[in-house]
Scaffold this motif. Structure first.
Motif, short mmCIF file in Angstrom:
data_model
loop_
_atom_site.label_atom_id
_atom_site.label_comp_id
_atom_site.label_asym_id
_atom_site.label_seq_id
_atom_site.Cartn_x
_atom_site.Cartn_y
_atom_site.Cartn_z
N THR A 79 23.48 8.24 18.31
CA THR A 79 23.14 7.36 17.20
C THR A 79 24.40 7.02 16.43
N PRO A 80 24.75 5.75 16.29
CA PRO A 80 25.98 5.38 15.58
C PRO A 80 26.00 5.86 14.13
N SER A 81 24.81 5.91 13.48
CA SER A 81 24.79 6.34 12.08
C SER A 81 25.24 7.78 11.94
N LEU A 82 24.78 8.66 12.85
CA LEU A 82 25.17 10.06 12.76
C LEU A 82 26.65 10.23 13.09
N VAL A 83 27.17 9.41 14.02
CA VAL A 83 28.60 9.45 14.32
C VAL A 83 29.40 9.06 13.09
N PHE A 84 28.92 8.00 12.39
CA PHE A 84 29.59 7.57 11.16
C PHE A 84 29.54 8.68 10.12
N PHE A 85 28.41 9.42 10.08
CA PHE A 85 28.30 10.53 9.13
C PHE A 85 29.38 11.58 9.38
N VAL A 86 29.52 11.97 10.66
CA VAL A 86 30.52 12.99 11.00
C VAL A 86 31.92 12.49 10.67
N ALA A 87 32.22 11.25 11.12
CA ALA A 87 33.57 10.72 10.90
C ALA A 87 33.87 10.58 9.41
N GLY A 88 32.89 10.05 8.64
CA GLY A 88 33.11 9.85 7.21
C GLY A 88 33.35 11.16 6.49
N ASN A 89 32.53 12.18 6.76
CA ASN A 89 32.70 13.45 6.08
C ASN A 89 34.01 14.13 6.47
N GLY B 115 27.57 5.95 1.47
CA GLY B 115 27.05 5.12 2.55
C GLY B 115 26.74 5.93 3.79
N ALA B 116 27.61 6.91 4.12
CA ALA B 116 27.38 7.72 5.32
C ALA B 116 26.10 8.53 5.18
N VAL B 117 25.94 9.18 4.01
CA VAL B 117 24.74 9.99 3.80
C VAL B 117 23.50 9.12 3.83
N ALA B 118 23.59 7.93 3.24
CA ALA B 118 22.42 7.05 3.19
C ALA B 118 22.00 6.60 4.58
N SER B 119 22.96 6.17 5.41
CA SER B 119 22.59 5.67 6.73
C SER B 119 22.06 6.79 7.62
N ALA B 120 22.66 8.00 7.52
CA ALA B 120 22.14 9.12 8.30
C ALA B 120 20.73 9.48 7.84
N GLY B 121 20.50 9.39 6.52
CA GLY B 121 19.17 9.67 6.00
C GLY B 121 18.14 8.68 6.50
N ALA B 122 18.53 7.40 6.61
CA ALA B 122 17.60 6.39 7.09
C ALA B 122 17.19 6.68 8.54
N ILE B 123 18.17 7.01 9.39
CA ILE B 123 17.87 7.29 10.79
C ILE B 123 17.02 8.55 10.91
N SER B 124 17.31 9.56 10.06
CA SER B 124 16.53 10.79 10.14
C SER B 124 15.08 10.54 9.74
N ASP B 125 14.88 9.71 8.70
CA ASP B 125 13.52 9.39 8.29
C ASP B 125 12.78 8.68 9.42
N LEU B 126 13.51 7.82 10.14
CA LEU B 126 12.90 7.14 11.27
C LEU B 126 12.54 8.12 12.36
N GLY B 127 13.42 9.11 12.60
CA GLY B 127 13.13 10.08 13.64
C GLY B 127 11.96 10.98 13.29
N THR C 160 24.74 2.56 -0.90
CA THR C 160 23.72 3.24 -0.11
C THR C 160 22.68 2.26 0.41
N GLY C 161 22.27 1.29 -0.44
CA GLY C 161 21.29 0.31 0.03
C GLY C 161 21.79 -0.48 1.22
N SER C 162 23.04 -0.96 1.13
CA SER C 162 23.59 -1.75 2.24
C SER C 162 23.74 -0.92 3.49
N ALA C 163 24.20 0.35 3.34
CA ALA C 163 24.42 1.19 4.51
C ALA C 163 23.09 1.48 5.21
N THR C 164 22.05 1.77 4.41
CA THR C 164 20.74 2.06 5.00
C THR C 164 20.22 0.86 5.77
#
Lengths: 177, 190
Positions: free
Chosen positions: A63-73, A111-123, B121-125
């Protein structure tokens, strides 16, 4: 001798400074540590299950979002450590540059935490309108790991926010060392 | 001569401060436009198409598939975040004349950071869900939906780009405030 050098440097920096500077150093160290922990937990999350005799792996790399999470942190942790270990005079230019870098890094982290959270909610819950089924009941270990990494990411964001507030409200003393 | 040089230096600093304030106003107006556009475009995002799902005897049975931004929590958060950001920018622009410039700068700077985090966060999500909708995820058996709902995806991309422009402008605003911070600003007891 070489391995003792950073510790000696840090002790020299902290000795005899006002409590505000110690608070700034501690906040920065805590934020860097939390970011590193989040990156490591997410990077080591994988699980392989067997469905109908076929091995199906679940990795964060899919998942690109989780990769972004790792790289960003990882990047935020490294940059925060670098800023801490570089001795900067209490000149206003260096302090302002560090504050600007802190703002940008905080935004990337959020942004990294938010996108990873969105994908996790989807999963976890899926999306019936798009025909996307939840996957967490099949790979519970993977989902728990990702949840732990997300919690660490949230803690990092809170610590970074505290660091920024500290830098803005106490400008002349928080820019250290 | 020294007095004149001192006066010239003060004059230059005041000119720089005026330029800074006008630059901040321009950036804020642009961010307001960008976030409003993003919220409006995504808020009116809706597409439906009718397809034949079965044929009973000789009669075809049709069904209408609709997608709107409300189906995805990420897009709902995106619209709300952009609406809050545009409302905040409008409020700051409107109340600029009522408050003194010095008292305003610290509170506005802190609120700016909060709104920046909200927007980011909104844009990233929304971007992560949009990427998933376009490419799908083979490993999780999630199929892409953009081939069926092309117009929905296009409008979503426009809203996303506008929101990212708004994020960049808000970041520039924040960096300007951070760079222009006077080292003695906390002496006045705010």
């Amino acid at each position: 001798m070489h391995t003792q050098l950073p510790i000696n440097q840090i002790t020299k920096m902290v000795k005899g400074k006002s409590p505000r500077r110690i608070v700034a150093v501690v906040l920065r160290l805590a934020a860097a540590a939390a970011a590193a922990v989040a990156a490591v937990i997410m990077a080591t999350s994988h699980q392989t299950i067997v469905i109908f005799g076929v091995e199906v792996p679940a990795k964060f790399r899919y998942t690109p979002s989780l990769v972004f999470f790792v790289a960003g942190n990882a990047a935020v942790s490294a940059c925060t450590m670098l800023v801490l270990l570089v001795p900067a005079a209490a000149a206003s230019l260096a302090a302002r540059l560090v504050l600007m870098v802190d703002v940008a890094l905080g935004m990337v982290l959020a942004g990294a935490v938010a996108s990873a959270g969105a994908i996790s909610d989807l999963g976890k819950n899926g999306n019936s309108h798009a025909g996307w089924m939840p996957i967490c009941h099949r790979v519970p270990v993977f989902c728990d790991r990702v949840k732990a990494a997300l919690i660490a990411g949230f803690v990092t964001v809170v610590l970074y926010f505290l660091l920024l507030i500290h830098s803005i409200l106490l400008p002349s003393v928080s820019m250290n060392i | 001569m020294d007095l004149e040089q001192g006066k010239k230096a003060v004059c230059r600093v005041m000119q720089l401060k005026d330029k800074l304030i006008s630059l901040q106003s321009v950036l804020r107006v642009a961010a307001l436009l960008a976030t409003t556009a993003a919220a409006v475009v995504m808020g009116m995002n809706k597409q439906s198409y009718t397809a034949v799902v079965a044929i009973i005897g000789t009669r075809p049975v049709t069904q209408t598939f609709t997608t709107q931004f409300k189906d995805t929590p990420a897009f709902v958060y995106f619209v709300i975040a952009n609406a809050i950001a545009s409302g905040y920018n409008l409020a700051v622009l409107v109340t600029r004349r009522l408050l003194q410039p010095r008292a305003q700068s610290l509170a506005v700077h802190l609120l700016d950071m909060v709104i920046l985090a909200l927007l980011a966060t909104g844009s990233a999500t929304a971007a992560s869900i949009a990427e998933l909708g376009k490419n799908g995820n083979l490993h999780a058996r999630w199929n892409p939906v953009c081939d069926k709902f092309g117009s929905f995806c296009n409008h979503g991309v426009i809203a996303l780009v506008s929101s990212f422009v708004g994020v960049a402008l808000m970041l520039a605003l924040n960096l300007l405030s951070a760079a222009a911070k006077s080292p003695h600003s906390n002496v006045s007891g705010q």
